[in-house]
Design a protein around this motif. Structure first.
Motif, PDB file in Angstrom:
ATOM      1  N   GLN A   1       0.829  -1.206   0.000  1.00 47.24           N
ATOM      2  CA  GLN A   1       0.000   0.000   0.000  1.00 47.24           C
ATOM      3  C   GLN A   1       0.868   1.263   0.000  1.00 47.24           C
ATOM      4  N   ALA A   2       2.048   1.171   0.614  1.00 51.23           N
ATOM      5  CA  ALA A   2       2.936   2.330   0.720  1.00 51.23           C
ATOM      6  C   ALA A   2       3.808   2.515  -0.511  1.00 51.23           C
ATOM      7  N   GLY A   3       3.782   1.564  -1.441  1.00 52.20           N
ATOM      8  CA  GLY A   3       4.534   1.737  -2.686  1.00 52.20           C
ATOM      9  C   GLY A   3       5.760   0.875  -2.848  1.00 52.20           C
ATOM     10  N   CYS A   4       5.898  -0.193  -2.074  1.00 53.03           N
ATOM     11  CA  CYS A   4       7.029  -1.113  -2.238  1.00 53.03           C
ATOM     12  C   CYS A   4       6.901  -1.832  -3.581  1.00 53.03           C
ATOM     13  N   ASP A   5       8.002  -1.991  -4.293  1.00 55.88           N
ATOM     14  CA  ASP A   5       8.001  -2.586  -5.634  1.00 55.88           C
ATOM     15  C   ASP A   5       8.014  -4.113  -5.542  1.00 55.88           C
ATOM     16  N   PRO A   6       6.943  -4.810  -5.973  1.00 59.19           N
ATOM     17  CA  PRO A   6       6.891  -6.273  -5.867  1.00 59.19           C
ATOM     18  C   PRO A   6       7.706  -7.005  -6.927  1.00 59.19           C
ATOM     19  N   GLN A   7       8.268  -6.260  -7.891  1.00 58.82           N
ATOM     20  CA  GLN A   7       9.006  -6.903  -8.974  1.00 58.82           C
ATOM     21  C   GLN A   7      10.503  -7.023  -8.695  1.00 58.82           C
ATOM     22  N   LEU A   8      10.973  -6.411  -7.624  1.00 58.38           N
ATOM     23  CA  LEU A   8      12.403  -6.500  -7.300  1.00 58.38           C
ATOM     24  C   LEU A   8      12.757  -7.929  -6.909  1.00 58.38           C
ATOM     25  N   VAL A   9      13.961  -8.362  -7.307  1.00 62.45           N
ATOM     26  CA  VAL A   9      14.386  -9.735  -7.024  1.00 62.45           C
ATOM     27  C   VAL A   9      15.573  -9.743  -6.077  1.00 62.45           C
ATOM     28  N   ASP A  10      15.695 -10.832  -5.318  1.00 64.07           N
ATOM     29  CA  ASP A  10      16.828 -10.987  -4.408  1.00 64.07           C
ATOM     30  C   ASP A  10      18.009 -11.597  -5.161  1.00 64.07           C
ATOM     31  N   ASP A  11      19.046 -12.014  -4.436  1.00 69.05           N
ATOM     32  CA  ASP A  11      20.251 -12.493  -5.114  1.00 69.05           C
ATOM     33  C   ASP A  11      20.102 -13.888  -5.718  1.00 69.05           C
ATOM     34  N   THR A  12      18.918 -14.492  -5.610  1.00 67.94           N
ATOM     35  CA  THR A  12      18.651 -15.742  -6.320  1.00 67.94           C
ATOM     36  C   THR A  12      17.598 -15.536  -7.409  1.00 67.94           C
ATOM     37  N   GLY A  13      17.244 -14.272  -7.644  1.00 68.95           N
ATOM     38  CA  GLY A  13      16.303 -13.956  -8.702  1.00 68.95           C
ATOM     39  C   GLY A  13      14.854 -14.106  -8.326  1.00 68.95           C
ATOM     40  N   ASN A  14      14.564 -14.267  -7.039  1.00 70.45           N
ATOM     41  CA  ASN A  14      13.190 -14.456  -6.588  1.00 70.45           C
ATOM     42  C   ASN A  14      12.518 -13.142  -6.218  1.00 70.45           C
ATOM     43  N   THR A  15      11.305 -12.933  -6.732  1.00 68.54           N
ATOM     44  CA  THR A  15      10.468 -11.848  -6.236  1.00 68.54           C
ATOM     45  C   THR A  15       9.821 -12.336  -4.938  1.00 68.54           C
ATOM     46  N   ALA A  16       9.097 -11.448  -4.283  1.00 67.73           N
ATOM     47  CA  ALA A  16       8.378 -11.847  -3.059  1.00 67.73           C
ATOM     48  C   ALA A  16       7.358 -12.942  -3.371  1.00 67.73           C
ATOM     49  N   LEU A  17       6.741 -12.893  -4.556  1.00 67.69           N
ATOM     50  CA  LEU A  17       5.753 -13.917  -4.916  1.00 67.69           C
ATOM     51  C   LEU A  17       6.418 -15.272  -5.150  1.00 67.69           C
ATOM     52  N   HIS A  18       7.608 -15.277  -5.740  1.00 62.28           N
ATOM     53  CA  HIS A  18       8.364 -16.524  -5.889  1.00 62.28           C
ATOM     54  C   HIS A  18       8.578 -17.177  -4.511  1.00 62.28           C
ATOM     55  N   ILE A  19       8.937 -16.343  -3.538  1.00 59.56           N
ATOM     56  CA  ILE A  19       9.201 -16.872  -2.198  1.00 59.56           C
ATOM     57  C   ILE A  19       7.928 -17.428  -1.580  1.00 59.56           C
ATOM     58  N   ALA A  20       6.814 -16.730  -1.766  1.00 58.98           N
ATOM     59  CA  ALA A  20       5.538 -17.221  -1.235  1.00 58.98           C
ATOM     60  C   ALA A  20       5.184 -18.570  -1.852  1.00 58.98           C
ATOM     61  N   CYS A  21       5.445 -18.728  -3.150  1.00 60.63           N
ATOM     62  CA  CYS A  21       5.166 -20.004  -3.830  1.00 60.63           C
ATOM     63  C   CYS A  21       6.112 -21.096  -3.360  1.00 60.63           C
ATOM     64  N   LYS A  22       7.317 -20.717  -3.059  1.00 60.92           N
ATOM     65  CA  LYS A  22       8.328 -21.680  -2.616  1.00 60.92           C
ATOM     66  C   LYS A  22       8.054 -22.159  -1.197  1.00 60.92           C
ATOM     67  N   ARG A  23       7.510 -21.267  -0.380  1.00 63.82           N
ATOM     68  CA  ARG A  23       7.242 -21.593   1.017  1.00 63.82           C
ATOM     69  C   ARG A  23       5.836 -22.106   1.254  1.00 63.82           C
ATOM     70  N   GLY A  24       4.958 -21.978   0.255  1.00 60.73           N
ATOM     71  CA  GLY A  24       3.581 -22.408   0.435  1.00 60.73           C
ATOM     72  C   GLY A  24       2.797 -21.470   1.321  1.00 60.73           C
ATOM     73  N   SER A  25       3.136 -20.188   1.283  1.00 64.59           N
ATOM     74  CA  SER A  25       2.486 -19.196   2.132  1.00 64.59           C
ATOM     75  C   SER A  25       1.217 -18.688   1.458  1.00 64.59           C
ATOM     76  N   LEU A  26       0.079 -19.299   1.790  1.00 64.02           N
ATOM     77  CA  LEU A  26      -1.190 -18.950   1.157  1.00 64.02           C
ATOM     78  C   LEU A  26      -1.617 -17.519   1.479  1.00 64.02           C
ATOM     79  N   THR A  27      -1.416 -17.102   2.727  1.00 64.26           N
ATOM     80  CA  THR A  27      -1.852 -15.767   3.127  1.00 64.26           C
ATOM     81  C   THR A  27      -1.057 -14.681   2.417  1.00 64.26           C
ATOM     82  N   CYS A  28       0.266 -14.793   2.449  1.00 65.23           N
ATOM     83  CA  CYS A  28       1.110 -13.804   1.763  1.00 65.23           C
ATOM     84  C   CYS A  28       0.865 -13.845   0.258  1.00 65.23           C
ATOM     85  N   PHE A  29       0.651 -15.038  -0.276  1.00 64.74           N
ATOM     86  CA  PHE A  29       0.346 -15.191  -1.701  1.00 64.74           C
ATOM     87  C   PHE A  29      -0.916 -14.400  -2.041  1.00 64.74           C
TER      88      PHE A  29
END
Length: 313
Positions: free
Chosen positions: A137-165
């Motif tokens: 809501q404050a404007g954080c960019d969801p497309q930025l990737v970490d040093d393994t190329g994962n966005t926040a959504l990639h991590i949610a899919c990797k961890r099985g985090s339904l709520t964050c997803f």
């Protein structure tokens, strides 16, 4: 500070030998090694706590501009973490949300630490959906990737985090098509990661949101269906087939999902895919080694076809 490491040295991003035989799922590779305390001296840590506790909500109006230059926004640990990173790592949502509200539209929200993790990455890793929501809501960019190329959504899919997803996909509707097609540095997109870890609910949600069911991972061209066969997950195989997965898609080496059933224990998967695979694609393709052996043998015969033994050719 190790903080939350979201990395995997395995180029295939999963290990067949570590599959849970009962559930057919892969263990999650993210581990919490330490909370960041080891990299801070006691005096530095006490100062951080004091500064966090002194944070106040900024009043509306011109003072918001002044808040963008607050000294606490410039502080970094030796691992590149900001106060916001630390508040999320220490699971202190009150302090985290105060800083987020003081930084709406500020590039500070997108600062990446030495592992290129933003506050959003860490909020997903630590399972804090309310912080995830406030960041977006404050404007954080969801497309930025970490040093393994994962966005926040990639991590949610990797961890099985339904709520964050759910929070991520709700607030990222405009950038979602781009994120769904984005591969990480192991060549896997969000659908591949959810499939590798056996999260059927996430697989269904991703397909409903427009993920390409036949997208090929960049390592060797496996689709989600190939990965489901690799991991011997019959439920996932059935789900993907029912959703329209192409059983005749070939990997870069020329293998269909049916070919990957050979040498595997689950006969149900093999029978299911045999009936669906095109007849001309059922035989296993010849390997390069076999072809090279045949070529070598043919060359040898031509090379020595003039040898004579006791006067006979």
């Amino acid at each position: 500070m190790d903080a939350y490491r979201v990395c995997n040295s395995n180029p295939m991003d999963y290990d067949i030998d570590n599959v849970d035989p009962k559930h057919g799922k892969m263990p999650c590779v993210e581990e919490r090694f330490d909370s960041g305390l080891d990299s801070l001296k006691e005096e530095e840590y006490n100062n951080i706590v004091k500064d966090m506790e002194s944070l106040k909500m900024a009043p509306p109006g011109p003072t918001r501009i002044e808040c963008n230059n607050e000294p606490w926004k410039l502080e970094r640990t030796e691992d590149g973490d900001t106060f916001l990173h630390l508040a999320i790592i220490h699971e202190s949502p009150v302090h985290a949300m105060q800083m987020i509200d003081l930084s709406r539209g500020d590039p500070f929200l997108n600062v990446q630490n030495n592992q290129r993790q933003t506050a959003l990455h860490l909020a997903v890793v630590t399972e804090q959906p309310l912080v995830v929501e406030r960041l977006l809501q404050a404007g954080c960019d969801p497309q930025l990737v970490d040093d393994t190329g994962n966005t926040a959504l990639h991590i949610a899919c990797k961890r099985g985090s339904l709520t964050c997803f759910g929070v991520l996909t709700h607030y990222c509707s405009s950038s979602l098509p781009s994120i769904l097609t984005k591969p990480n540095y192991n060549g896997h997109n969000c659908l591949h990661l959810a499939s590798i870890h056996g999260y059927l609910c996430l697989v269904e949600s991703l397909l409903r949101l427009g993920a390409d069911i036949n997208a090929q991972e960049q390592c060797n061209g496996r689709t989600a269906l190939h990965l489901a066969v690799d991991l011997q997950n019959p439920e996932l195989v059935k789900l993907l087939v029912s959703k329209g997965a192409d059983v005749n898609t070939l990997t870069y080496g020329g293998y269909t999902p049916y070919h990957l059933t050979f040498g595997r224990q689950n006969g149900e998967i093999q029978q299911h895919l045999y009936a669906l695979t095109a007849e001309e694609l059922r035989p296993l393709p010849e390997s390069e080694s076999e072809e090279s052996d045949e070529e070598s043998s043919s060359e040898d015969e031509e090379m020595y076809d003039d040898i004579q033994l006791m006067g006979q050719k």
